[in-house]
Design a protein around this motif. Structure first.
Motif, PDB file in Angstrom:
ATOM      1  N   PHE A  12       0.816  16.476 -55.356  1.00 14.92           N
ATOM      2  CA  PHE A  12       0.651  16.885 -53.961  1.00 14.92           C
ATOM      3  C   PHE A  12       0.711  15.687 -53.008  1.00 14.92           C
ATOM      4  O   PHE A  12       0.267  15.771 -51.869  1.00 14.92           O
ATOM      5  CB  PHE A  12      -0.682  17.614 -53.777  1.00 14.92           C
ATOM      6  N   GLY A  13       1.263  14.585 -53.453  1.00 19.77           N
ATOM      7  CA  GLY A  13       1.273  13.370 -52.637  1.00 19.77           C
ATOM      8  C   GLY A  13       2.078  13.470 -51.362  1.00 19.77           C
ATOM      9  O   GLY A  13       1.876  12.683 -50.438  1.00 19.77           O
ATOM     10  N   GLU A  14       2.995  14.446 -51.275  1.00 18.12           N
ATOM     11  CA  GLU A  14       3.851  14.555 -50.087  1.00 18.12           C
ATOM     12  C   GLU A  14       3.720  15.903 -49.386  1.00 18.12           C
ATOM     13  O   GLU A  14       4.555  16.226 -48.540  1.00 18.12           O
ATOM     14  CB  GLU A  14       5.319  14.335 -50.490  1.00 18.12           C
ATOM     15  N   ILE A  15       2.690  16.668 -49.695  1.00 15.98           N
ATOM     16  CA  ILE A  15       2.625  18.007 -49.091  1.00 15.98           C
ATOM     17  C   ILE A  15       2.428  17.950 -47.575  1.00 15.98           C
ATOM     18  O   ILE A  15       2.754  18.911 -46.871  1.00 15.98           O
ATOM     19  CB  ILE A  15       1.526  18.877 -49.742  1.00 15.98           C
ATOM     20  N   HIS A  16       1.903  16.808 -47.087  1.00 14.62           N
ATOM     21  CA  HIS A  16       1.729  16.702 -45.631  1.00 14.62           C
ATOM     22  C   HIS A  16       3.073  16.586 -44.904  1.00 14.62           C
ATOM     23  O   HIS A  16       3.129  16.686 -43.674  1.00 14.62           O
ATOM     24  CB  HIS A  16       0.834  15.505 -45.288  1.00 14.62           C
ATOM     25  N   ASN A  17       4.154  16.348 -45.662  1.00 16.16           N
ATOM     26  CA  ASN A  17       5.490  16.263 -45.061  1.00 16.16           C
ATOM     27  C   ASN A  17       6.227  17.599 -45.065  1.00 16.16           C
ATOM     28  O   ASN A  17       7.381  17.670 -44.638  1.00 16.16           O
ATOM     29  CB  ASN A  17       6.337  15.222 -45.812  1.00 16.16           C
ATOM     30  N   LEU A  18       5.567  18.647 -45.558  1.00 18.29           N
ATOM     31  CA  LEU A  18       6.198  19.962 -45.527  1.00 18.29           C
ATOM     32  C   LEU A  18       6.374  20.451 -44.096  1.00 18.29           C
ATOM     33  O   LEU A  18       5.561  20.135 -43.213  1.00 18.29           O
ATOM     34  CB  LEU A  18       5.359  20.972 -46.319  1.00 18.29           C
ATOM     35  N   ASN A  19       7.409  21.226 -43.877  1.00 20.08           N
ATOM     36  CA  ASN A  19       7.679  21.794 -42.558  1.00 20.08           C
ATOM     37  C   ASN A  19       7.405  23.289 -42.575  1.00 20.08           C
ATOM     38  O   ASN A  19       7.466  23.937 -43.635  1.00 20.08           O
ATOM     39  CB  ASN A  19       9.145  21.556 -42.170  1.00 20.08           C
ATOM     40  N   VAL A  20       7.104  23.822 -41.416  1.00 21.15           N
ATOM     41  CA  VAL A  20       6.917  25.263 -41.293  1.00 21.15           C
ATOM     42  C   VAL A  20       8.198  25.959 -41.743  1.00 21.15           C
ATOM     43  O   VAL A  20       9.296  25.606 -41.320  1.00 21.15           O
ATOM     44  CB  VAL A  20       6.566  25.645 -39.845  1.00 21.15           C
ATOM     45  N   GLY A  21       8.057  26.925 -42.627  1.00 23.07           N
ATOM     46  CA  GLY A  21       9.214  27.642 -43.160  1.00 23.07           C
ATOM     47  C   GLY A  21       9.607  27.203 -44.557  1.00 23.07           C
ATOM     48  O   GLY A  21      10.307  27.946 -45.265  1.00 23.07           O
ATOM     49  N   VAL A  58      -2.411  22.748 -46.592  1.00 28.36           N
ATOM     50  CA  VAL A  58      -1.166  23.455 -46.296  1.00 28.36           C
ATOM     51  C   VAL A  58      -1.384  24.939 -46.570  1.00 28.36           C
ATOM     52  O   VAL A  58      -1.807  25.324 -47.651  1.00 28.36           O
ATOM     53  CB  VAL A  58      -0.002  22.923 -47.164  1.00 28.36           C
ATOM     54  N   ARG A  59      -1.096  25.763 -45.587  1.00 27.47           N
ATOM     55  CA  ARG A  59      -1.194  27.223 -45.743  1.00 27.47           C
ATOM     56  C   ARG A  59       0.206  27.804 -45.738  1.00 27.47           C
ATOM     57  O   ARG A  59       1.015  27.501 -44.850  1.00 27.47           O
ATOM     58  CB  ARG A  59      -2.049  27.810 -44.619  1.00 27.47           C
ATOM     59  N   ALA A  60       0.500  28.645 -46.743  1.00 32.99           N
ATOM     60  CA  ALA A  60       1.782  29.336 -46.808  1.00 32.99           C
ATOM     61  C   ALA A  60       1.524  30.815 -47.064  1.00 32.99           C
ATOM     62  O   ALA A  60       0.672  31.173 -47.877  1.00 32.99           O
ATOM     63  CB  ALA A  60       2.650  28.748 -47.930  1.00 32.99           C
ATOM     64  N   VAL A  61       2.274  31.671 -46.368  1.00 31.08           N
ATOM     65  CA  VAL A  61       2.061  33.123 -46.419  1.00 31.08           C
ATOM     66  C   VAL A  61       3.243  33.788 -47.117  1.00 31.08           C
ATOM     67  O   VAL A  61       4.396  33.357 -46.978  1.00 31.08           O
ATOM     68  CB  VAL A  61       1.882  33.687 -44.992  1.00 31.08           C
ATOM     69  N   GLU A  62       2.945  34.861 -47.866  1.00 31.54           N
ATOM     70  CA  GLU A  62       4.005  35.552 -48.632  1.00 31.54           C
ATOM     71  C   GLU A  62       5.106  36.081 -47.720  1.00 31.54           C
ATOM     72  O   GLU A  62       4.855  36.596 -46.627  1.00 31.54           O
ATOM     73  CB  GLU A  62       3.392  36.727 -49.417  1.00 31.54           C
ATOM     74  N   VAL A  63       6.332  35.910 -48.183  1.00 34.48           N
ATOM     75  CA  VAL A  63       7.497  36.400 -47.435  1.00 34.48           C
ATOM     76  C   VAL A  63       8.214  37.468 -48.241  1.00 34.48           C
ATOM     77  O   VAL A  63       8.020  37.582 -49.446  1.00 34.48           O
ATOM     78  CB  VAL A  63       8.468  35.272 -47.090  1.00 34.48           C
TER      79      VAL A  63
END
Length: 273
Positions: free
Chosen positions: A205-214, A268-273
């Motif tokens: 999880f070292g780079e999860i802060h670089n995730l973008n919305v979507g 990081v929060r991600a919602v089901e699509v």
């Protein structure tokens, strides 16, 4: 010859007597300071840029009686009731915790130990006991959900090249093997919370802060496979447990430490699509 020697001695004695006598030069230091004991009181110097104590009231007027051991707020910082209510800065009877001299109402989170069949949120809290709400999703971890390798799920984050197995628990021994599932959260329906290291050999999880919305995240369990889309990336306090709360929507929440900032976490929060 004898007369010359005697004459020379007399001349030397005469010259010696003609030199003026001088007193010896003494240098005596005055008495030093008394050797009093060092002060046992330390008055902290309060500044905003050198890490000293914050400029807050630390007297008994602002002291708090901590919450009851085992209560929902037992481990929440700056909560409790004033030791001297009539002297507490800004305190008003009928309201709860004082935080740095201001008033605030403590909202107790659900007491997970009192809810049968897992965590449920969205109900009311009375005396530390939460009322389950049918609309909140929760799937309990049971023995039949484990794979033969002892793990519960496989988490994939394509944009970060992450493909990691998820084990039950978030202790150091668990995170040494892969990612860890928060034991008090759902494993499928509702909010599935997962932690991982951000450095070292297992820094999944070292780079999860670089995730973008979507960006997408995939979770596979014995119950199936779901794909989630990132909706938020936040830096939160290490005492903030709000994102562990159950949800009505199916989501996955990832946590890891912030490098060189022990008091914070990436969430990081991600919602089901």
């Amino acid at each position: 010859m004898k007369k010359l020697t005697t004459l020379f001695s007399v001349l030397c004695l005469t010259l010696a007597l003609t030199v003026p006598a001088s007193a010896l030069d003494y240098n005596i230091d005055g008495p030093g300071d008394p050797e009093y004991g060092k002060s046992t009181s330390i008055e902290p110097v309060v500044t905003a840029d050198r890490g000293e104590l914050p400029n807050v009231d630390v007297s008994k007027n602002a002291a708090l009686i901590p919450p009851t051991f085992g209560s929902p707020t037992a481990y929440t910082l700056n909560t409790g009731t004033p030791l001297t209510p009539n002297l507490a800065p800004g305190y008003m009877l009928g309201e709860s915790a004082i935080i740095n001299g201001s008033t605030g109402i403590t909202v107790a989170p659900p007491d997970f130990n009192t809810i049968p069949s897992g965590i449920v949120s969205g109900g009311t809290s009375t005396g530390g006991t939460a009322t389950p709400t049918p609309s909140t999703g929760y799937t309990e971890v049971t023995s039949d959900l484990y794979y033969s390798g002892g793990y519960l799920a496989t988490l994939k984050i394509p944009s970060l090249n992450v493909n990691v197995k998820v084990y039950e628990g978030t202790g150091s021994s668990v995170l040494a093997k892969g990612a860890g599932h928060f034991e008090d959260t759902s494993i499928w329906d509702g909010n599935c919370a997962i932690a991982g290291h951000n450095r070292g050999a297992n820094c999944y999880f070292g780079e999860i802060h670089n995730l973008n919305v979507g960006d997408t995240i995939t979770l596979t369990t014995r119950l199936g496979t779901r794909t989630y889309a990132v909706t938020s990336v936040n830096k939160i306090s290490d005492t903030d447990n709000s994102l562990l709360a159950p949800t009505a929507e199916n989501c996955v929440t990832l946590f890891t430490c912030v490098r060189n900032q022990r008091a914070y976490r990436w969430a990081v929060r991600a919602v089901e699509v």
